[in-house]
Scaffold this motif. Sequence first.
Motif, PDB file in Angstrom:
ATOM      1  N   VAL A 227      45.396  60.521   8.787  1.00 41.45           N
ATOM      2  CA  VAL A 227      45.231  61.881   8.250  1.00 41.45           C
ATOM      3  C   VAL A 227      44.957  61.824   6.745  1.00 41.45           C
ATOM      4  N   ALA A 228      45.711  60.991   6.035  1.00 41.95           N
ATOM      5  CA  ALA A 228      45.535  60.878   4.584  1.00 41.95           C
ATOM      6  C   ALA A 228      44.147  60.359   4.217  1.00 41.95           C
ATOM      7  N   THR A 229      43.598  59.467   5.042  1.00 44.11           N
ATOM      8  CA  THR A 229      42.282  58.898   4.723  1.00 44.11           C
ATOM      9  C   THR A 229      41.148  59.895   4.918  1.00 44.11           C
ATOM     10  N   VAL A 230      41.410  60.989   5.621  1.00 43.74           N
ATOM     11  CA  VAL A 230      40.387  62.033   5.784  1.00 43.74           C
ATOM     12  C   VAL A 230      40.300  62.907   4.531  1.00 43.74           C
ATOM     13  N   GLY A 245      33.679  55.525   8.802  1.00 45.00           N
ATOM     14  CA  GLY A 245      34.349  54.234   8.668  1.00 45.00           C
ATOM     15  C   GLY A 245      35.859  54.372   8.693  1.00 45.00           C
ATOM     16  N   ALA A 246      36.384  55.394   7.998  1.00 45.06           N
ATOM     17  CA  ALA A 246      37.831  55.608   7.956  1.00 45.06           C
ATOM     18  C   ALA A 246      38.385  55.913   9.346  1.00 45.06           C
ATOM     19  N   LEU A 247      37.665  56.727  10.126  1.00 49.02           N
ATOM     20  CA  LEU A 247      38.145  57.086  11.462  1.00 49.02           C
ATOM     21  C   LEU A 247      38.116  55.889  12.412  1.00 49.02           C
ATOM     22  N   VAL A 248      37.071  55.068  12.321  1.00 51.28           N
ATOM     23  CA  VAL A 248      37.005  53.877  13.177  1.00 51.28           C
ATOM     24  C   VAL A 248      38.120  52.899  12.813  1.00 51.28           C
ATOM     25  N   LEU A 249      38.266  52.619  11.516  1.00 54.66           N
ATOM     26  CA  LEU A 249      39.336  51.715  11.073  1.00 54.66           C
ATOM     27  C   LEU A 249      40.701  52.261  11.467  1.00 54.66           C
ATOM     28  N   PHE A 273      50.281  43.128  10.779  1.00 54.76           N
ATOM     29  CA  PHE A 273      50.366  42.939   9.327  1.00 54.76           C
ATOM     30  C   PHE A 273      49.037  42.457   8.757  1.00 54.76           C
ATOM     31  N   ASN A 274      48.431  41.463   9.380  1.00 54.31           N
ATOM     32  CA  ASN A 274      47.163  40.927   8.886  1.00 54.31           C
ATOM     33  C   ASN A 274      46.042  41.962   8.989  1.00 54.31           C
ATOM     34  N   TYR A 275      46.032  42.731  10.082  1.00 54.55           N
ATOM     35  CA  TYR A 275      44.997  43.767  10.199  1.00 54.55           C
ATOM     36  C   TYR A 275      45.165  44.822   9.114  1.00 54.55           C
ATOM     37  N   SER A 276      46.412  45.136   8.758  1.00 52.26           N
ATOM     38  CA  SER A 276      46.633  46.169   7.747  1.00 52.26           C
ATOM     39  C   SER A 276      45.989  45.789   6.413  1.00 52.26           C
ATOM     40  N   ILE A 277      45.961  44.512   6.086  1.00 53.45           N
ATOM     41  CA  ILE A 277      45.317  44.056   4.847  1.00 53.45           C
ATOM     42  C   ILE A 277      43.805  44.217   4.950  1.00 53.45           C
ATOM     43  N   VAL A 278      43.244  43.775   6.084  1.00 52.90           N
ATOM     44  CA  VAL A 278      41.805  43.940   6.314  1.00 52.90           C
ATOM     45  C   VAL A 278      41.443  45.416   6.298  1.00 52.90           C
ATOM     46  N   TYR A 279      42.290  46.227   6.903  1.00 50.56           N
ATOM     47  CA  TYR A 279      42.064  47.675   6.975  1.00 50.56           C
ATOM     48  C   TYR A 279      41.924  48.277   5.576  1.00 50.56           C
ATOM     49  N   LEU A 280      42.877  47.975   4.698  1.00 56.20           N
ATOM     50  CA  LEU A 280      42.859  48.589   3.368  1.00 56.20           C
ATOM     51  C   LEU A 280      41.632  48.149   2.573  1.00 56.20           C
ATOM     52  N   MET A 281      41.299  46.876   2.638  1.00 57.16           N
ATOM     53  CA  MET A 281      40.128  46.382   1.912  1.00 57.16           C
ATOM     54  C   MET A 281      38.839  47.010   2.455  1.00 57.16           C
ATOM     55  N   ALA A 282      38.735  47.109   3.787  1.00 56.26           N
ATOM     56  CA  ALA A 282      37.536  47.697   4.387  1.00 56.26           C
ATOM     57  C   ALA A 282      37.443  49.184   4.078  1.00 56.26           C
ATOM     58  N   LEU A 283      38.575  49.880   4.101  1.00 58.06           N
ATOM     59  CA  LEU A 283      38.583  51.309   3.805  1.00 58.06           C
ATOM     60  C   LEU A 283      38.075  51.580   2.394  1.00 58.06           C
ATOM     61  N   PHE A 284      38.578  50.818   1.433  1.00 62.60           N
ATOM     62  CA  PHE A 284      38.147  51.011   0.049  1.00 62.60           C
ATOM     63  C   PHE A 284      36.699  50.554  -0.145  1.00 62.60           C
ATOM     64  N   ALA A 285      36.270  49.568   0.633  1.00 60.26           N
ATOM     65  CA  ALA A 285      34.863  49.165   0.582  1.00 60.26           C
ATOM     66  C   ALA A 285      33.964  50.293   1.081  1.00 60.26           C
ATOM     67  N   PHE A 286      34.384  50.995   2.131  1.00 66.04           N
ATOM     68  CA  PHE A 286      33.625  52.155   2.622  1.00 66.04           C
ATOM     69  C   PHE A 286      33.530  53.234   1.547  1.00 66.04           C
TER      70      PHE A 286
END
Length: 309
Positions: A227-230, A245-249, A273-286
Motif C-alpha cells: 500500500v505504501a509503495t502505491v 513494477g511496484a505492484l509486481v514486486l 530475507f534475501n528477497y526483501s533486499i532484492v525487492y527494495l533495490m528493484a523498487l527504487f530502481a523502478f
Amino acid sequence: MSLQARDYWALTKPRVVALIVFTALVGMLLAIDGVPTLEETRSGLLGFLGIWLAASSAAAINQLLDARIDAKMARTSWRPIVAGQITPAKALAFALVLAALSMLVLWFWVNPVTAVLTFASLIGYAVVYTVFLKRATPQNIVIGGIAGAAPPLLGWAAITGMRQPGDWEHALLLVLIIFVWTPPHFWALAIFRRDDYARALVPMLPVTHGVSYTRWQILLYTVLLVVATVLPWAAGMSGVFYLGGALVLGAVFIGYAWRLLDPPDELFAMRVFNYSIVYLMALFAFLLVDHWLLPLLQPVQALEFVPQA
C-alpha cells in the motif's frame, strides 16, 4: 588491502551501508529534474561521501556497543571487536573520526539541513536503537526503523536543502516505504536466527511472541508495504511504469510472506530475507527509471508519430 585495513572496513558493515547509501543516492537523483547542474553534481557527490561516512560511523558504534551480544551470536561472533582484532578504544576513535569528517563535509560543503538530519539519524541508530530500543522491546525494529529509513531524505536534502515545494512530502514518502519495509525484512532474519537472539537475551519478536505470531506480523507489514509503495504514484511523484513494477514486486513479496506462514523448510525465512533486499533495490530502481529514462524517451516516441508531409 592489509589485514588491519580489512578489519576496519568490516567495522563499517559495508554490505549494510551499501544499501543505505544506495537509497540515499536514489533520493538525490529523484530530487533533480533534468540534467543536473554543476552545483547539484557537487552537492550530490559530497553529500554521498558525507552520508557514507556517517553510516559507517554508526555501524562501527553499533558494533562497539553490541560486542557482548555479538559474541553470543553465530552470525556476528567473527566481528573485529569480538575477535580481538580491533580494541574498543581504537574502534571508538575510528567511529568518532568518521562522524566528525561526515559532519564537516555535510555542514560546510553541502548544507546544514543535511548535516543536522544525518546527525539525528546517526544518533537514532547508533545510540537510541542500539543502547535502548534493541534491549527494551520486541518492537525495537519498528521504532528504531525511523532512523534506518532516513537515507532517501538525507540524499534529497543534500540536493535541495529541503527548500523547494514538495521536498518534504516526496522525500518522506520514500522514508515511509523503507520504514514499513524494515519489519518484514528484519523479522524474517530474526525467525531464522531466533536461537541466537534468545541466547544473547535480545527481545526480538520471534523470541518474545513466538514464530507463528511473527509470521503473521510479517504478512501484515508486507501488505502495508505494498500500500505504501502505491503512494508515490498517487501523489504524482511517479508514473504507471513505477506503479506496475511496484505492484509486481509487491505481489511476489506477499507471496513469500504467505508461504512463510507454512514454510517448506527452516531456510525459507532466509529466502524471504534475501528477497526483501532484492525487492527494495528493484523498487527504487523502478523509481529512478520512471523519473529519468521514460521522460527522455517521450520526445523520441513523439517524433516517431509526427505525420509526414
